[in-house]
Enzyme design. Structure first.
Site, PDB file in Angstrom:
ATOM      1  N   PRO A 175      -6.210  -6.684 -10.653  1.00 43.54           N
ATOM      2  CA  PRO A 175      -5.715  -8.023 -11.033  1.00 43.54           C
ATOM      3  C   PRO A 175      -4.543  -8.450 -10.154  1.00 43.54           C
ATOM      4  O   PRO A 175      -3.662  -7.654  -9.846  1.00 43.54           O
ATOM      5  CB  PRO A 175      -5.266  -7.849 -12.487  1.00 43.54           C
ATOM      6  CG  PRO A 175      -5.513  -6.448 -12.864  1.00 43.54           C
ATOM      7  CD  PRO A 175      -6.061  -5.699 -11.700  1.00 43.54           C
ATOM      8  N   GLU A 176      -4.577  -9.701  -9.727  1.00 40.97           N
ATOM      9  CA  GLU A 176      -3.506 -10.268  -8.908  1.00 40.97           C
ATOM     10  C   GLU A 176      -2.748 -11.294  -9.759  1.00 40.97           C
ATOM     11  O   GLU A 176      -2.979 -11.392 -10.958  1.00 40.97           O
ATOM     12  CB  GLU A 176      -4.109 -10.918  -7.654  1.00 40.97           C
ATOM     13  CG  GLU A 176      -4.976  -9.940  -6.857  1.00 40.97           C
ATOM     14  CD  GLU A 176      -5.601 -10.574  -5.615  1.00 40.97           C
ATOM     15  OE1 GLU A 176      -5.038 -11.555  -5.090  1.00 40.97           O
ATOM     16  OE2 GLU A 176      -6.647 -10.077  -5.168  1.00 40.97           O
ATOM     17  N   ARG A 221      -9.688   4.652 -14.958  1.00 40.65           N
ATOM     18  CA  ARG A 221      -9.331   5.412 -13.753  1.00 40.65           C
ATOM     19  C   ARG A 221      -7.917   6.000 -13.798  1.00 40.65           C
ATOM     20  O   ARG A 221      -7.525   6.703 -12.880  1.00 40.65           O
ATOM     21  CB  ARG A 221      -9.541   4.539 -12.517  1.00 40.65           C
ATOM     22  CG  ARG A 221     -11.026   4.185 -12.375  1.00 40.65           C
ATOM     23  CD  ARG A 221     -11.340   3.476 -11.096  1.00 40.65           C
ATOM     24  NE  ARG A 221     -11.023   4.278  -9.925  1.00 40.65           N
ATOM     25  CZ  ARG A 221     -11.210   3.864  -8.683  1.00 40.65           C
ATOM     26  NH1 ARG A 221     -11.706   2.660  -8.462  1.00 40.65           N
ATOM     27  NH2 ARG A 221     -10.908   4.628  -7.661  1.00 40.65           N
ATOM     28  N   ARG A 235       7.952 -11.329  12.712  1.00 38.04           N
ATOM     29  CA  ARG A 235       7.041 -10.394  12.030  1.00 38.04           C
ATOM     30  C   ARG A 235       5.760 -10.245  12.834  1.00 38.04           C
ATOM     31  O   ARG A 235       5.010 -11.205  12.985  1.00 38.04           O
ATOM     32  CB  ARG A 235       6.692 -10.911  10.628  1.00 38.04           C
ATOM     33  CG  ARG A 235       7.877 -11.076   9.726  1.00 38.04           C
ATOM     34  CD  ARG A 235       8.347  -9.749   9.212  1.00 38.04           C
ATOM     35  NE  ARG A 235       9.742  -9.851   8.764  1.00 38.04           N
ATOM     36  CZ  ARG A 235      10.552  -8.819   8.642  1.00 38.04           C
ATOM     37  NH1 ARG A 235      10.136  -7.612   8.962  1.00 38.04           N
ATOM     38  NH2 ARG A 235      11.788  -8.993   8.245  1.00 38.04           N
TER      39      ARG A 235
END
Ligand SMILES: [Zn+2]
Length: 271
Positions: free
Chosen positions: A2-3, A113, A152
């Site tokens: 889930p995000e 899990r 970056r």
């Protein structure tokens, strides 16, 4: 996993379902998933607490407790928080932590899990998830994002997934935002033009907001706190759509691997 939109949906559901409830007792059957402050036992520490509100920080569900302590939960791959109505005595399968409330209802943390974690934080614990800025907060301005990419060299997709920079964006929404902004996922972040950075900023916010409105994306086994699937999987442009036509240019979607994560994108309209 889930995000942000899925965790936000779960947190909103839990806020409606358990705010105001008081913990009667807690049973931990898999000790590694339930972490308490030093010298405290999780079960004893949480008993008697009242839930003041439930929110989200990054990909964590955060229970704010009446004592000013917090319970931070990371669901990882398969963790679920399931509200158990009064009268349903049996916890769901793979429940590792069962919280019983004084009104007879309960909250189970189940995880096939076993990667998920519940961490009880002391009142003065400075925990702030992994520190990244919330992409839907006022502080995440277009100009702030433009300057975050300066210098970056990491691929832009890996940058978006870095929870110490931006909180809550995972594989699905990084792929979707890059498609929406027309940016190749492997581009070194600092080489992206300022107009394209602004487009990406808008795309990240837009895709997250639309996914929250759709109550998240159910591509694996994600369900919200009420056990309902999300709806955003029907709106995905590229994620998981290998070989299918790009909604913008009809070219076949390709899959590559960036930073060990599967990455779906369109070679024609992402530059
Ligand atoms: Zn395309």
């Amino acid at each position: 996993m889930p995000e942000l939109p899925e965790v936000e949906t779960i947190a909103r559901g839990l806020d409606r379902a358990v705010t105001g409830k008081t913990v009667a007792r807690v049973r931990v059957s898999l000790p590694k998933v339930a972490i308490a402050p030093a010298s405290e036992r999780f079960e004893r520490a949480l008993a008697g607490e009242t839930i003041a509100a439930v929110g989200r920080r990054g990909k964590y569900v955060v229970f704010n407790l009446a004592s000013a302590r917090r319970l931070a939960v990371h669901l990882r791959m398969t963790g679920r928080l399931i509200v158990r109505q009064a009268g349903y005595a049996e916890p769901v399968p793979y429940t590792h932590v069962a919280i019983a409330f004084t009104d007879g209802s309960g909250l189970d943390f189940a995880d096939v899990r076993q990667f998920g974690r519940m961490r009880l934080l002391a009142e003065n614990d400075p925990w702030d998830a992994d520190g990244g800025i919330e992409p839907l907060s006022e502080g995440f301005t277009s100009e702030a994002f433009v300057s975050m990419l300066d210098g970056r060299r990491t691929p832009i997709k890996s940058f978006l997934l870095d929870q110490t920079r931006i909180a809550g964006v995972g594989n699905i929404y990084a792929c979707e935002a890059l498609w929406e902004a027309g940016i190749r996922p492997s581009r070194p972040s600092h080489k992206i033009s300022k107009p394209a950075r602004r487009r990406l900023h808008g795309a990240v916010r837009s895709v997250l907001q639309r996914a929250i409105e759709a109550r998240g994306t159910s591509v694996d086994d994600y369900v919200d706190a009420e056990g309902l699937k999300g709806g955003f999987q029907n709106q995905l442009a590229v994620y998981g759509r290998l070989g299918e036509p790009c909604p913008r240019c009809a070219s076949a979607i390709v899959r590559t691997v960036i930073g060990q994560r599967g990455t779906w994108w369109c070679r024609t309209c992402q530059k």
